[in-house]
Write a protein that holds these residues in place. Structure first.
Motif, mmCIF file in Angstrom:
data_model
loop_
_atom_site.group_PDB
_atom_site.id
_atom_site.type_symbol
_atom_site.label_atom_id
_atom_site.label_comp_id
_atom_site.label_asym_id
_atom_site.label_seq_id
_atom_site.Cartn_x
_atom_site.Cartn_y
_atom_site.Cartn_z
ATOM 1 N N ASP A 86 0.815 -1.220 0.000
ATOM 2 C CA ASP A 86 0.000 0.000 0.000
ATOM 3 C C ASP A 86 0.854 1.277 0.000
ATOM 4 O O ASP A 86 0.338 2.380 0.195
ATOM 5 C CB ASP A 86 -0.983 -0.001 1.176
ATOM 6 N N LYS A 87 2.209 1.100 -0.203
ATOM 7 C CA LYS A 87 3.160 2.215 -0.316
ATOM 8 C C LYS A 87 3.286 2.999 0.983
ATOM 9 O O LYS A 87 3.410 4.222 0.968
ATOM 10 C CB LYS A 87 2.768 3.182 -1.448
ATOM 11 N N THR A 88 3.199 2.299 2.106
ATOM 12 C CA THR A 88 3.437 2.978 3.397
ATOM 13 C C THR A 88 4.450 2.192 4.214
ATOM 14 O O THR A 88 4.523 0.972 4.136
ATOM 15 C CB THR A 88 2.147 3.103 4.237
ATOM 16 N N LEU A 89 5.223 2.953 4.982
ATOM 17 C CA LEU A 89 6.127 2.399 5.987
ATOM 18 C C LEU A 89 5.562 2.833 7.331
ATOM 19 O O LEU A 89 5.261 4.015 7.521
ATOM 20 C CB LEU A 89 7.542 2.965 5.775
ATOM 21 N N ARG A 90 5.375 1.882 8.241
ATOM 22 C CA ARG A 90 4.720 2.230 9.508
ATOM 23 C C ARG A 90 5.523 1.704 10.693
ATOM 24 O O ARG A 90 6.134 0.636 10.605
ATOM 25 C CB ARG A 90 3.309 1.639 9.564
ATOM 26 N N ILE A 91 5.483 2.463 11.787
ATOM 27 C CA ILE A 91 6.116 2.052 13.041
ATOM 28 C C ILE A 91 5.003 1.805 14.069
ATOM 29 O O ILE A 91 4.123 2.663 14.246
ATOM 30 C CB ILE A 91 7.076 3.142 13.595
ATOM 31 N N TRP A 92 5.067 0.638 14.717
ATOM 32 C CA TRP A 92 4.005 0.245 15.654
ATOM 33 C C TRP A 92 4.570 0.081 17.052
ATOM 34 O O TRP A 92 5.668 -0.453 17.228
ATOM 35 C CB TRP A 92 3.383 -1.082 15.231
ATOM 36 N N ASP A 93 3.794 0.523 18.030
ATOM 37 C CA ASP A 93 4.171 0.351 19.431
ATOM 38 C C ASP A 93 3.601 -0.976 19.910
ATOM 39 O O ASP A 93 2.390 -1.212 19.819
ATOM 40 C CB ASP A 93 3.583 1.516 20.248
ATOM 41 N N ARG A 118 4.840 6.733 6.981
ATOM 42 C CA ARG A 118 5.415 7.524 5.906
ATOM 43 C C ARG A 118 4.983 6.918 4.579
ATOM 44 O O ARG A 118 4.999 5.700 4.410
ATOM 45 C CB ARG A 118 6.934 7.492 6.021
ATOM 46 N N LYS A 119 4.560 7.756 3.655
ATOM 47 C CA LYS A 119 4.191 7.268 2.326
ATOM 48 C C LYS A 119 5.453 7.102 1.491
ATOM 49 O O LYS A 119 6.358 7.938 1.558
ATOM 50 C CB LYS A 119 3.233 8.251 1.645
ATOM 51 N N LEU A 120 5.481 6.033 0.706
ATOM 52 C CA LEU A 120 6.632 5.737 -0.144
ATOM 53 C C LEU A 120 6.223 5.891 -1.609
ATOM 54 O O LEU A 120 5.040 5.838 -1.944
ATOM 55 C CB LEU A 120 7.106 4.294 0.105
ATOM 56 N N LYS A 121 7.223 6.024 -2.479
ATOM 57 C CA LYS A 121 6.899 6.172 -3.907
ATOM 58 C C LYS A 121 6.437 4.839 -4.487
ATOM 59 O O LYS A 121 5.707 4.783 -5.478
ATOM 60 C CB LYS A 121 8.102 6.721 -4.671
ATOM 61 N N GLY A 165 6.615 -1.740 -0.702
ATOM 62 C CA GLY A 165 7.834 -2.395 -0.213
ATOM 63 C C GLY A 165 7.553 -3.806 0.258
ATOM 64 O O GLY A 165 6.424 -4.153 0.592
ATOM 65 N N ARG A 166 8.649 -4.630 0.282
ATOM 66 C CA ARG A 166 8.488 -6.035 0.676
ATOM 67 C C ARG A 166 9.360 -6.435 1.872
ATOM 68 O O ARG A 166 9.229 -7.541 2.366
ATOM 69 C CB ARG A 166 8.838 -6.940 -0.524
ATOM 70 N N CYS A 167 10.279 -5.553 2.309
ATOM 71 C CA CYS A 167 11.128 -5.943 3.436
ATOM 72 C C CYS A 167 11.666 -4.695 4.131
ATOM 73 O O CYS A 167 11.735 -3.607 3.546
ATOM 74 C CB CYS A 167 12.292 -6.818 2.958
ATOM 75 N N CYS A 168 12.043 -4.858 5.402
ATOM 76 C CA CYS A 168 12.653 -3.751 6.152
ATOM 77 C C CYS A 168 13.505 -4.334 7.277
ATOM 78 O O CYS A 168 13.338 -5.502 7.638
ATOM 79 C CB CYS A 168 11.600 -2.791 6.686
ATOM 80 N N CYS A 169 14.384 -3.515 7.815
ATOM 81 C CA CYS A 169 15.265 -4.011 8.887
ATOM 82 C C CYS A 169 15.819 -2.824 9.679
ATOM 83 O O CYS A 169 16.202 -1.798 9.098
ATOM 84 C CB CYS A 169 16.414 -4.806 8.256
ATOM 85 N N PHE A 170 15.834 -2.967 11.009
ATOM 86 C CA PHE A 170 16.457 -1.945 11.856
ATOM 87 C C PHE A 170 17.959 -2.202 11.908
ATOM 88 O O PHE A 170 18.413 -3.360 11.885
ATOM 89 C CB PHE A 170 15.901 -2.030 13.289
ATOM 90 N N SER A 171 18.731 -1.102 12.028
ATOM 91 C CA SER A 171 20.184 -1.252 12.236
ATOM 92 C C SER A 171 20.410 -1.752 13.668
ATOM 93 O O SER A 171 19.535 -1.583 14.528
ATOM 94 C CB SER A 171 20.884 0.087 12.022
#
Length: 1568
Positions: A1019-1026, A1037-1040, A1043-1049
């Motif tokens: 849906d072209k969004t990146l979200r942070i959940w508590d 945040r809306k993305l262009k 996305g299919r994956c993400c990772c914290f440093s």
């Protein structure tokens, strides 16, 4: 353009000429109002002789072939033929449907009969077994069914003097039936020597167990019990087709044309020979007779109805006549008078008066007639014959003018020219001959050019041109009279046609449906004055189109009544009527033409309901007049809920993998982990394809659904409770009027509706067995007792349930297009509405069926797509929201007015006490007054109005509203974007719950040291959940791109996100602002991982088979890993940050050195020794056990290992979250399984401290948070299931005795005796040949023994003595258990052996026996309830479950008097191995020997099966109700079950050496 809407005029059936006498009998009766009821074609007719008026019942869709009159003589039952035939019970006064009985018979319903009090109806089918079925017709419920006979059954009747007894007769048999419980048991009539074994055609029951039957040879057979006691020879000289019993006695009618009246003891009163009367003729055959007082009704084979007054028996009055035999094709109308002419294969030509509704002339010809025409002045009538000749008659006296035979093939069409000069004759040999009328029909021309048989002809107005159609659909024009073909288009254009009866041509293009055969439409006739066209087709339909009808697939009105093909149709001379004729049904229908269809006109049509929609504004083409669908609705209609594999398929799939099991079963495997997880919170709400699925409960909590979970959300505490009974996507939700129960419907091969309690979260009822693929709408009735549901099968089936009993009440096909909503009438529980794509339908229940009427739009608009509907302040008022933003206001079935409510579709509507609230795609909530005249207030959903206490952030202003509900001073709103909002009436909006929007969610990462996680979606969004107790979305945040994956440093400050276009970005984890982004690949980035420790490197895996390694500090690509043959699915770093483990779509496990990306070959043994920083891989020896036995069908999509390396969590394509012990070595490891996601689980991650597991559902778009409970402190709960895909030897073997019993195969005695060959004649039937002179033999030998002497001819036989069972030695213990009980305070014991139940008195040693079983008894139980003293149930062996006498059955009987109280014919094949009574004694549990070892619950007194399901794949030895329960029982081996509505719920108990007994989750199970 004119054809874009159906014509505004319509047709009303005014008269039907004909009566069905052929192949039917006993189908003519007097009603209580002294009217006559009969049938013809697909129409039930009620004729009033006094008023000479007909009423019509048109609820059937094919030929009616059977009729029965209710004892009150008002209600009528009729049965039809067809692939799925049904029975209609209807009121002869109002001609409205009272009940519909269906889904049992096939091919047709041959006979019907009501019992004495009219509560039950028996029917006989035309299937191969001629099934006999008993109905509770008011409830539409089948009570019992049994195979009737191997050959045709002609008549059936209830014994009106003995309850529960029936008699049926047919080809060479008569059977006497008794109904006990749900079992129909027949006994064949014994003909003995009293009469010949022959076909019995009709019967009637009398007092003292007497039955009278009419035989094929004209005799009447008299039966006492099942024995033939005498015959009345020569009652008729040929077969007796009809027998009617009345207060005065009996009337019989036969093939000899005679009616005979008999008194109550069957002594003759009088005889009436119809052949001898003035109306009689040779060959008259009586098919039906009805005697009431001094009137007798007679129906004949040749479609006539006579009424005879007894004291004037020689002057029968002819009430009705019709054609008979062959087919009816010829039809013509008189040019100046209201007369119609018909001619048929019965060789008769008939002239009907359309004003007097009577036959006024008849003439018999030498040959079958195929077409007719009357000349312009109405003097000559031309008839085309089947032998190629034609005859011309004078109309006034039917005398012959001329007979000409120029052709050898049938004449199919002929027509006089408008000036009366010529007659054109079209033949099946593809020629048209022109004859000059004035020259005594001399041939003057011939038209040649057609390549197939001639079907239709039309003359031009000036008689100079003729157009023809042939069987190939070719249209040709000829110049008259010579017959030269016209090919010039210019010449064609100027021709004006005197009539239009051709089916091909530009003017009638629109009459052809898509994909139709060129011969489907048999006849057309154009009405130039009214600009309408009438057609007749092969499907029994008469249609009305606008004329001219240029566009293919034009709209029309359709009218049903004819059964099969309608062969011809014509307008009367003054266009007042339309006449249509049926080919095989021999009937002539006269329709009144109503020119302008006004609303008041429509009111007298409305009652003419029908199961097959009649009088509808319809089209055969999807292309015609379809308004542009809103993009959202279009998207929704294209959604498919079909699964490649349903969870219901798993047992079957596992069964197919038996070979794999055998190899793995011998190996010892690790136990499942001690830890378990519990669902804690779900982020998400299903709004994108659902509506009106959000409500307040009684105590102010909020109930909704997401994925396969029903969620109850407490706003004050921000907590959730879950209903986890479903195993696939929930698509709809409705709340009970008391707001304490909820109904939810799901996707599935055989989808279920669950009714559950919001307080206890326990299921109250599970309804299954009538939908396919899914349930898309549900609604409770106002009294809460009923539930309506709609399926997503091709017919969008509508089902009405009594949900507490788990019973289907009624079912009907809803619509071929999608239905969005079902609403039950709050005032009348039998009424409901459905709304959907071009669909608004008003339904009422009629027994087992639902009668639907389409909403009538009239001139107020076109049939629009309806998205929502509610009822108003009276039972007649309804409101619906359309896809164009209007609200439609309906009274009864008529659209009264429309109101503009929203910009774009109105998706949701809610009725208040004094008004309505609506929500639309425009993101506006509108409050209305109670008549939709004034909008009182609107609320726009804006980000600016979001209250401070919101649990997230609105993504956009004015989101599309999909659900709306009011309560507790607030408006509850559900949006398409997966948000639930609470709108305060003063304005502020609180966001309570939200999830991702449309598209799939794959990307998931948990923070390295905080209880938060990140998700990224299509849906072209990146979200942070508590993940802490606040459970909210912290940032978005809306993305262009999606996305299919993400990772914290590793330090948690940066967040890397892989996008679908091959790029990835790194963002600040707090602000979500871009730090850096790269775009090196073209395909989806599938996984992304920081190296451990300082997070110096970032590995980025893509679908184009590469992994790129980036240096985070320098922001440069430093390495590329090459060598994979398929897309990359998972990557993991080792703890040193030097090695990458990679999984691919080709199931490869690869290793690459970092940061250069060099491929490494590492042996499997070494892999285990490597310390991995994370484990998300699904391949390798360490996780071999996570792959299910059906691994080819389903993939394990994700895994995640706890930081203590003890528990591996996995997610798979079937929606299961599983926990395994790590390492999971060896195939098919043991696991704990959790169901909450609907389809594929795309990702799983443990939080930094392993306290929670976070899972993502791909298509269900939900984020689920589970708490991890360790072995030490967690309580045992019913949602853990500890299991494996296979059972191995270690799980416990069998004792040798048990093994033998488990493998025992029961031979069915009833079958084996039939198979044994038999030869010769039994001794007592052998006749000794007498000597020539009949002298007694001379012999010195002693006299012959008595036994041999009794075989001599002429000697009187001694009766054969009956044997009486006195003592039975033996007891069945080898394969039975718990089958000996004390009775009568220990004085007697009861047990069984062979097929006998034995009551043994301990004091005297005497035995008494129950001997009603016909095969080995396998189980016995005694009812322990004090209300049912000495009641015993026994179950026996049997063959297949076809409800016949040899089917397995349970008998419930009184041990003292041995009386049978109920017989339950089972769905268990092979036999019944265990029975048990419930605590109240009212329910009985039975277990079968069939492969699934089916478990069934019965209400034994009613013979009703209330629940059933497969028990176990292994033999069940015992099943017992808990002594204090009517809902819970235990079966051995090891299953505890509970009864829930129509479903049995099962919980498997597993014995473990260390843990004793433990309880896993409750999976839903199959219906009966």
């Amino acid at each position: 353009m004119a054809a874009r809407s159906a014509p505004s005029c319509h047709l009303r059936l005014e008269w039907v000429y004909g009566y069905r006498g052929h192949q039917c009998r006993n189908n003519l009766y007097y009603t209580a109002a002294k009217e006559i009821v009969y049938f013809v074609a697909g129409v039930g007719v009620v004729y009033s002789p006094r008023e000479h008026r007909q009423k019509f019942y048109r609820g059937h869709s094919d030929d009616i072939i059977s009729l029965a009159l209710h004892p009150d003589r008002v209600l009528v039952a009729t049965g039809q033929v067809g692939k799925e035939p049904y029975i209609c019970v209807w009121d002869s006064y109002t001609v409205q449907t009272v009940s519909v009985l269906k889904d049992v018979h096939t091919h047709g319903i041959a006979c019907l009969a009501f019992d004495l009090d009219g509560q039950r109806l028996v029917s006989v089918g035309l299937d191969s077994k001629n099934a006999v079925c008993v109905w509770d017709w008011k409830r539409g419920k089948m009570l019992s069914m049994a195979p009737g006979h191997t050959d045709r059954i002609f008549d059936i009747s209830w014994d009106l003097y003995q309850p529960n007894k029936l008699v049926s007769c047919g080809v060479k048999h008569i059977k006497f039936w008794s109904l006990c419980g749900n079992a129909l048991t027949p006994k064949r009539g014994v003909f003995g020597k009293t009469g010949d074994l022959q076909t019995i055609l009709c019967l009637a029951c009398a007092r003292d167990e007497l039955t009278y039957s009419g035989a094929l040879n004209g005799d009447i057979y008299v039966w006492k019990g099942i024995n033939l006691i005498r015959t009345i020879q020569g009652a008729h000289t040929a077969g007796i087709f009809s027998m009617n019993a009345c207060e005065e006695g009996f009337a019989t009618g036969g093939r000899d044309g005679c009616i005979r009246l008999w008194d109550l003891t069957f002594k003759p009163i009088t005889v009436i020979d119809l052949r001898e009367t003035e109306q009689g003729y040779k060959g008259l055959s009586v098919r039906s007779v009805c005697w009431r007082g001094d009137h007798i009704l007679v129906g004949t084979q040749d479609s006539e109805i006579f009424e005879i007054v007894v004291h004037e028996r020689n002057k029968p009055f002819l009430i009705m006549q019709g054609h008979c035999e062959g087919e009816l094709w010829a039809l013509a109308v008189h040019p100046t008078k209201p007369l119609a002419v018909t001619g048929s294969d019965d060789r008769s030509v008939r002239i009907w008066s359309l004003v007097d509704h009577a036959l006024i002339a008849r003439c018999n010809m030498e040959e079958p007639i195929r077409c007719a025409a009357v000349n312009v002045d109405g003097i000559h009538l031309a008839l085309g014959m089947k032998d190629g000749s034609f005859t011309v008659l004078r109309v006034r006296d039917m005398t012959e003018v001329v007979h000409i035979k120029d052709r050898k093939e049938a004449i199919h069409e002929l027509k006089y020219s408008p000036d009366g000069t010529y007659l054109a004759v079209g033949c099946n040999d593809s020629s048209v001959d022109i004859y000059g009328v004035a020259q005594r029909y001399k041939k003057v021309g011939e038209c040649v050019g057609s390549i197939s048989f001639i079907t239709h002809l039309d003359w031009s107005s000036d008689s100079r041109y003729l157009q023809t159609n042939d069987g190939n659909g070719k249209r040709l024009l000829f110049k008259m009279p010579g017959g030269k073909e016209v090919t010039s288009k210019e010449e064609m254009k100027g021709i004006h046609w005197a009539s239009w009866t051709c089916v091909s041509g530009l003017e009638v293009n629109g009459i052809w449906p898509k994909y139709s055969d060129i011969n489907d439409i048999n006849s057309v006739d154009g009405n130039y004055v009214g600009q309408v066209l009438v057609t007749a087709d092969d499907y029994g339909v008469v249609k009305l189109f606008r004329y001219p009808c240029l566009r293919k697939g034009a709209k029309f009105r359709k009218y049903i009544g004819h059964s099969a093909h309608v062969t011809n149709v014509r307008w009367s001379h003054d266009y007042q009527w339309v006449i249509s004729i049926g080919g095989a049904d021999h009937s002539v229908f006269q329709w009144k033409f109503v020119p302008e269809r006004k609303l008041k006109d429509a009111l007298h049509i409305a009652p003419q309901e029908s199961l097959a929609e009649s009088n509808s504004d319809d089209s055969d083409s999807d292309l015609s007049d379809v308004p542009e669908l809103d993009s959202e609705i279009e998207q929704e209609t294209q959604l498919t809920y079909h699964r490649q594999v349903y969870k219901e398929d798993l047992p079957q799939l596992k069964e197919q993998c038996k070979e794999k099991q055998k190899s793995a079963a011998s190996k010892r495997r690790e136990r499942a982990p001690g830890n378990s997880i519990r669902l804690h919170f779900i982020h998400g709400y299903r709004g994108y394809d659902c509506r009106s699925n959000l409500f307040y409960t009684q105590i102010g909590e909020i109930v909704y659904h997401v994925a396969a979970v029903g969620v109850i959300y407490n706003r004050q505490q921000n907590t959730q409770r879950f209903y986890l009974g479903h195993d696939d996507d929930i698509l709809c939700l409705a709340i009970h009027p008391l707001k304490d129960y909820v109904a939810t419907g799901q996707v599935g091969r055989d989808p279920s509706v669950h009714v559950w309690d919001t307080e206890t979260i326990k299921p109250l009822s599970i309804l299954k067995g009538y939908h396919q693929y899914g349930v898309c709408a549900v609604d409770f009735s106002a009294d809460g007792k009923r539930l309506a549901s709609v399926g997503i099968d091709d017919s969008h089936t509508v089902v009405l349930w009594d949900w507490k009993k788990g019973e289907k009440l009624s079912v009907a096909r809803g619509s071929k297009d999608k239905i969005f909503v079902v609403k039950m009438n709050p005032y009348v529980p039998d009424k409901l509405i459905t709304a959907g794509i071009k669909h608004m339908k008003f339904w009422r229940r009629a027994g087992g069926g639902l009668i639907g009427r389409k909403g009538y739009v009239g001139t107020l608009g076109r049939s629009d797509t309806m998205m929502c509907a509610v009822y108003g302040w009276t039972e007649e008022m309804a409101f619906s929201g359309t896809s164009t933003g209007d609200v439609c206001i309906w009274r009864d079935v008529f659209l009264v007015k429309t109101v503009k409510a929203h910009d774009g579709p109105v998706f949701s509507m809610h009725a208040l006490e004094k008004g309505f609230v609506t929500g639309g795609k425009d993101g506006v909530v509108a409050l209305w007054d109670d008549s939709f005249e004034r909008c009182l207030k609107t609320y726009a959903i804006k980000r600016a109005d979001l209250a401070p206490g919101s649990k997230g952030l609105l993504l956009e202003d004015n989101p599309s509203i999909r659900a709306i509900s009011l309560g507790h001073g607030h408006i509850l709103v559900g949006t398409k974007n997966g948000e639930i909002l609470e709108v305060d009436k003063s304005g502020p909006i609180t966001l309570l719950v939200q999830g991702h929007m449309e598209g799939e969610v794959w990307g998931l990462a948990t923070h390295p040291y905080l209880p938060i996680c990140a998700t990224v979606s299509d849906d072209k969004t990146l979200r942070i959940w508590d993940l802490s107790p606040s459970h909210c979305m912290l940032a978005v945040r809306k993305l262009k791109k999606g996305g299919r994956c993400c990772c914290f440093s590793p330090d948690g400050k940066a967040l890397a996100v892989g996008l679908n276009d091959g790029s990835f970005l790194m963002a600040n984890a707090d602000t979500l602002e871009d730090l850096v982004s790269f775009h090196h690949r073209k395909d989806i980035i599938s996984d992304i991982q920081f190296s451990p420790g300082s997070g110096k490197y970032l590995a980025v895996a893509s679908h184009d088979t590469f992994i790129d390694i980036y240096n985070v500090v320098s922001s440069k690509r430093v390495g590329i890993c090459k060598g994979a043959t398929s897309y990359i699915t998972h990557i993991d770093w080792d703890t040193r940050g030097k090695l990458l483990q990679v999984n691919t779509g080709a199931k490869e496990q690869l290793f690459f050195e970092a940061p250069r990306g060099k491929k490494q070959a590492i042996p499997s043994v070494e892999v285990e020794k490597i310390s991995w920083a994370s484990w998300t891989s699904v391949l390798g020896l360490c996780c071999e056990g996570i792959w299910p036995i059906i691994g080819e069908v389903t993939d394990v999509t994700a895994s995640c290992l706890t930081s203590d390396k003890m528990v591996l969590a996995t997610g798979d394509d079937l929606g299961f979250v599983k926990l395994f012990r790590y390492p999971a070595k060896g195939k098919f490891g043991k696991f704990k399984k959790y169901v909450a996601h609907s389809t594929h689980v795309t990702n799983v991650r443990w939080t930094y401290d392993d306290s929670m597991l976070v899972t993502l559902g791909g298509a269900d778009m939900s984020l689920m948070v589970w708490t991890n409970e360790t072995e030490s402190y967690r309580e045992r709960r019913s949602c853990d299931s500890e299991e494996s895909d296979i059972d191995s030897e270690e799980d416990g073997g069998y004792d040798s005795d048990v093994t033998r019993e488990n493998e025992i195969s029961y031979t069915i005695r009833a079958l084996s005796t039939n198979i044994r060959p038999m030869f010769g004649v039994k001794p007592h039937l052998q006749q000794k040949e007498p000597s020539v002179d009949e002298r007694p033999p001379v012999s010195r030998a002693p006299p012959q023994p008595e036994k041999l002497q009794s075989n001599n001819v002429g000697k009187k036989k001694r009766p054969i003595e009956d044997l009486v069972l006195e003592l039975a030695f033996g007891y069945r213990g080898r394969d039975c258990r718990n089958n000996v009980h004390y009775l009568n305070d220990g004085d007697d014991i009861i047990y069984h052996t062979a097929s006998v139940g034995i009551l043994h008195n301990l004091a005297t040693g005497t035995q008494s026996f129950y001997q009603e079983h016909n095969d080995d008894i396998l189980c016995l139980t005694v009812n322990q309830h004090p209300k049912f003293i000495n009641i015993v149930a026994t179950g026996q062996v049997g063959d297949s479950a076809d409800m016949s006498a040899t089917a397995p059955s349970v008998h419930i009987w009184d041990a003292v008097n041995k009386q049978t109280l109920s017989v339950l014919r089972c769905s268990h094949s092979k036999g019944v191995c265990s029975v048990s009574f419930s605590a109240t004694g009212k329910l009985l549990l039975s277990v079968g020997l069939d492969p699934e070892h089916t478990v069934t619950i019965w209400r034994w007194q009613e013979g009703a099966r209330i629940a059933s399901r497969a028990g176990h794949n292994q033999r069940i030895f015992v099943a017992e109700f808990r002594p204090d329960s009517d809902t819970q029982f235990v079966s051995v081996p090891s299953v505890v079950m509970s009864v829930c509505g129509k479903i049995t719920y099962c919980v498997e108990w597993w014995l473990e050496r260390t843990m004793g007994l433990c309880l896993p989750c409750i999976p839903p199970c199959e219906t009966d």
